[in-house]
Design a protein around this motif. Structure first.
Motif, PDB file in Angstrom:
ATOM      1  N   ALA A  76      39.590 -63.620  -9.265  1.00 53.41           N
ATOM      2  CA  ALA A  76      37.704 -63.426  -9.472  1.00 53.41           C
ATOM      3  C   ALA A  76      37.941 -64.479 -11.060  1.00 53.41           C
ATOM      4  O   ALA A  76      36.589 -63.968 -11.739  1.00 53.41           O
ATOM      5  N   ARG A 105      34.619 -59.335 -11.238  1.00 56.68           N
ATOM      6  CA  ARG A 105      32.868 -60.530 -11.493  1.00 56.68           C
ATOM      7  C   ARG A 105      31.802 -59.605 -12.281  1.00 56.68           C
ATOM      8  O   ARG A 105      31.379 -60.450 -12.993  1.00 56.68           O
ATOM      9  N   GLN A 114      33.210 -59.559 -15.729  1.00 57.19           N
ATOM     10  CA  GLN A 114      33.322 -61.443 -16.078  1.00 57.19           C
ATOM     11  C   GLN A 114      31.505 -62.145 -16.191  1.00 57.19           C
ATOM     12  O   GLN A 114      31.133 -62.543 -16.440  1.00 57.19           O
ATOM     13  N   SER A 115      30.300 -61.067 -14.965  1.00 55.05           N
ATOM     14  CA  SER A 115      29.068 -61.524 -16.026  1.00 55.05           C
ATOM     15  C   SER A 115      28.682 -61.102 -17.239  1.00 55.05           C
ATOM     16  O   SER A 115      27.011 -61.396 -17.020  1.00 55.05           O
ATOM     17  N   TYR A 153      30.727 -53.945  -8.283  1.00 57.13           N
ATOM     18  CA  TYR A 153      29.836 -55.204  -9.059  1.00 57.13           C
ATOM     19  C   TYR A 153      28.927 -54.604 -10.772  1.00 57.13           C
ATOM     20  O   TYR A 153      29.348 -54.695 -11.230  1.00 57.13           O
TER      21      TYR A 153
END
Length: 609
Positions: A283, A231, A234-235, A176
């Motif tokens: 996700a 994820r 995507q953040s 992540y």
């Protein structure tokens, strides 16, 4: 219609998209949401913008193209005629004005990525050219920044361990964080789409094109890591891309040069290949890249997956419920060119369900091929609009309508910061894998094994390196208090080179030797055997695929780093010196060299101090 519309009204349409996006809900909308529109106002604004486009502009939006040079308005300084020779334009701005392309892909070899400030300025120049078109639309700028062995943006950007190294670390938090930091750094220089992570499950040790680009050989583990990295991306403000659908992990042919065939049954695909793509879709992955592979169990036509309606529409969109952007792998690769001409390939890809057409070898041929298909009715304007709306929604989600430009002066506040670099070093330490440690040879002691020979393969360096592997490793060991001698022996050392290495090992307390994808009976194994015959302790480091140890039964200690980028070699040096614990565990099995059906070291193997 487009030519009867004033530019002022077109600018208003673009501004309306930005305004609606700024107050709407789609910035974090799930692209898989079935059957409903999360923001009808934004959709109306996007459709209005599309309605102003000419057919030529619509076709251009589908293409993502390479261009040479570090400036949007100047020819390439290294090869001044490169753009004219390959594309028929002089620079990026002319490419956009001529073909209305919706995206640009950056490459190191195209001289796009000299340093972060230059990249940011290039991105701004490209966006100015896009917004200066009759129908002003920002471009989606992309690159392949997988980390590990595939990097386009190098030092001083933060470079992380690649996928297989992260698989060895096994930490979803680390995956992540890689996505989050990498996405932030790419976004700061104007790159809003990254062709990563690799969602392939590498179950074939002989795979010539995936290998360490995959998180590993176990489907569930790969799926967890893919979802975590997605994820992370995507953040940030950078779109991620899961590749290569429907799965490139069990191939023995490189799709750059041929057409691989996957022999899995449908049941095997569901068990082996599908989980990581399902996880990426769950996700909220922004884009999925196709594979130029034949997969008879999924489509008996023998068309490559990139051109397969049963695979891209039937499976990816209808069965997996994916509603985001589908992009081809490079259309210049031989795997997609073997069966059809370069004018037909983009047409067939669109008919299969593709949205973005990546880097065709001859843009004019591909672009005109699509135009002819639209004029003949083979591809309808409605079909074009479906893809364009998906592309525009992606551009909106990643902030391009609201903030198309980046602040060149602020790049250093995000790219390659001290905190980011420290995070990369900590993650790398958790990936280094100790496979063999006879007689507790490691860690080496500065008092007991002070004088070291650092030898071995020095393959061509990816962007994540500041020098040859032997030099980087020796520099780090020297900084840790050892005395080092460096000898680059290459990936195919000749007898004279082997003799020089034996001579250099005389009087040394230990030899560190880097190996690169050893095969049965090759010269690297003879080098290691000759070094072992000196009686000097030998520490072997597999600097790419971790399978080398199967051919080197006599080494005192063996490490796997999964790449030869600086961050991984520095971590290996700290492990060798006892400044860090080897925490990595094999994410792929290592088979015996003399009996490939038998496992020498299983998934999960890894020693500690």
């Amino acid at each position: 219609m487009q030519h009867r519309t004033s530019r002022r009204s077109l600018l208003t349409a673009t501004a309306a998209v930005a305004a609606t996006a700024a107050t709407g809900t789609t910035a974090n909308a799930d692209p898989r949401s079935p059957g409903h529109d999360p923001d009808p106002d934004l959709s109306r604004q996007l459709k209005r913008l599309v309605s102003h486009m000419s057919i030529e502009e619509k076709i251009g939006q589908l293409f993502v193209m390479r261009v040479y040079g570090h400036s949007a308005t100047a020819p390439d300084q290294v090869d001044i005629d490169a753009n004219l020779r390959e594309i028929g334009v002089r620079n990026a701005a002319e490419l956009i004005a001529t073909y209305h392309v919706g995206g640009i892909i950056y490459f190191t070899w195209a001289h796009n990525t000299r340093d972060p400030q230059q990249i940011a300025a290039l991105s701004n120049g490209i966006q100015r050219a896009g917004l200066a078109q009759h129908t002003p639309v920002p471009l989606l700028i992309a690159t392949d920044q997988e980390h590990g062995i595939v990097c386009r943006v190098g030092y001083p950007a933060t470079l992380f361990p690649g996928a297989m190294a992260l698989g060895a670390g096994g930490s979803r938090d680390d995956a992540y964080m890689v996505g989050r930091i990498a996405g932030a750094e790419l976004g700061a220089i104007g790159i809003r789409q990254n062709y990563s992570p690799d969602a392939d499950v590498n179950i074939n040790p002989a795979n010539p094109v995936i290998g360490v680009r995959s998180f590993g050989a176990e489907s569930a583990a790969v799926a967890r890591m893919v979802a975590a990295e997605v994820r992370g991306y995507q953040s940030s403000m950078t779109a991620s891309t899961a590749k290569h659908f429907p799965g490139h992990g069990d191939t023995a042919v490189d799709s750059h040069t041929g057409i691989p065939v996957i022999t899995h049954t449908r049941e095997e695909w569901e068990r082996i290949d599908a989980p990581s793509f399902r996880a990426a879709v769950a996700a909220g992955i922004d884009s999925v890249m196709t594979a130029h592979i034949q997969f008879p169990a999924l489509d008996p036509s023998n068309d490559p997956a990139t051109l397969s309606h049963p695979i891209l529409t039937g499976i990816l969109r209808e069965e997996l419920g994916y509603r985001g952007v589908v992009i081809t792998d490079s259309l210049g690769m031989q795997g997609v060119r073997d069966k059809y001409g370069d004018d037909r390939v983009p047409v067939l890809a669109l008919k299969a369900g593709v949205d973005q057409l990546l880097d065709p070898p001859a843009l004019a041929t591909a672009w005109n091929g699509v135009l002819s298909a639209v004029r003949s009715g083979e591809i309808t304007e409605q079909r074009l609009d479906e893809s364009i709306l998906r592309i525009l929604r992606l551009k909106q989600r990643r902030g391009l309508f609201q903030r198309p430009y980046v602040d060149v002066r602020q790049v250093g506040r995000t790219v390659g910061t001290r905190a980011h670099l420290a995070t990369a070093d900590r993650i790398a330490e958790r990936t280094t894998t100790l496979l063999v440690n006879r007689g507790a040879l490691l860690p080496l002691s500065r008092r007991r094994e002070r004088n070291l020979l650092v030898a071995g393969a020095d393959p061509a360096s990816p962007s994540g390196t500041t020098g040859p592997p032997t030099t980087v490793l020796a520099k780090e060991l020297t900084g840790l208090g050892f005395t080092t001698t460096v000898l680059s022996t290459g990936t195919a050392p000749a007898p004279g080179v082997i003799a020089a290495a034996v001579a250099a090992a005389a009087g040394k307390d230990a030899v560190i030797v880097g190996t690169y994808n050893i095969q049965a009976g090759d010269a690297q194994s003879r080098l290691v055997a000759a070094l072992l015959a000196t009686g000097t302790p030998v520490v072997q480091i597999a600097i790419r695929n971790p399978y080398d140890i199967a051919f080197l039964p006599g080494v005192g200690a063996a490490l796997a780093t999964y790449s030869w980028t600086d961050v991984e070699l520095r971590a290996a040096a700290r492990v060798i010196a006892g400044r860090a614990e080897p925490r990595g565990r094999l994410p792929v099995p290592v088979q015996r060299a003399d009996a490939p059906t038998q496992v020498l070291y299983p998934v999960g193997h890894g020693l500690s101090y």
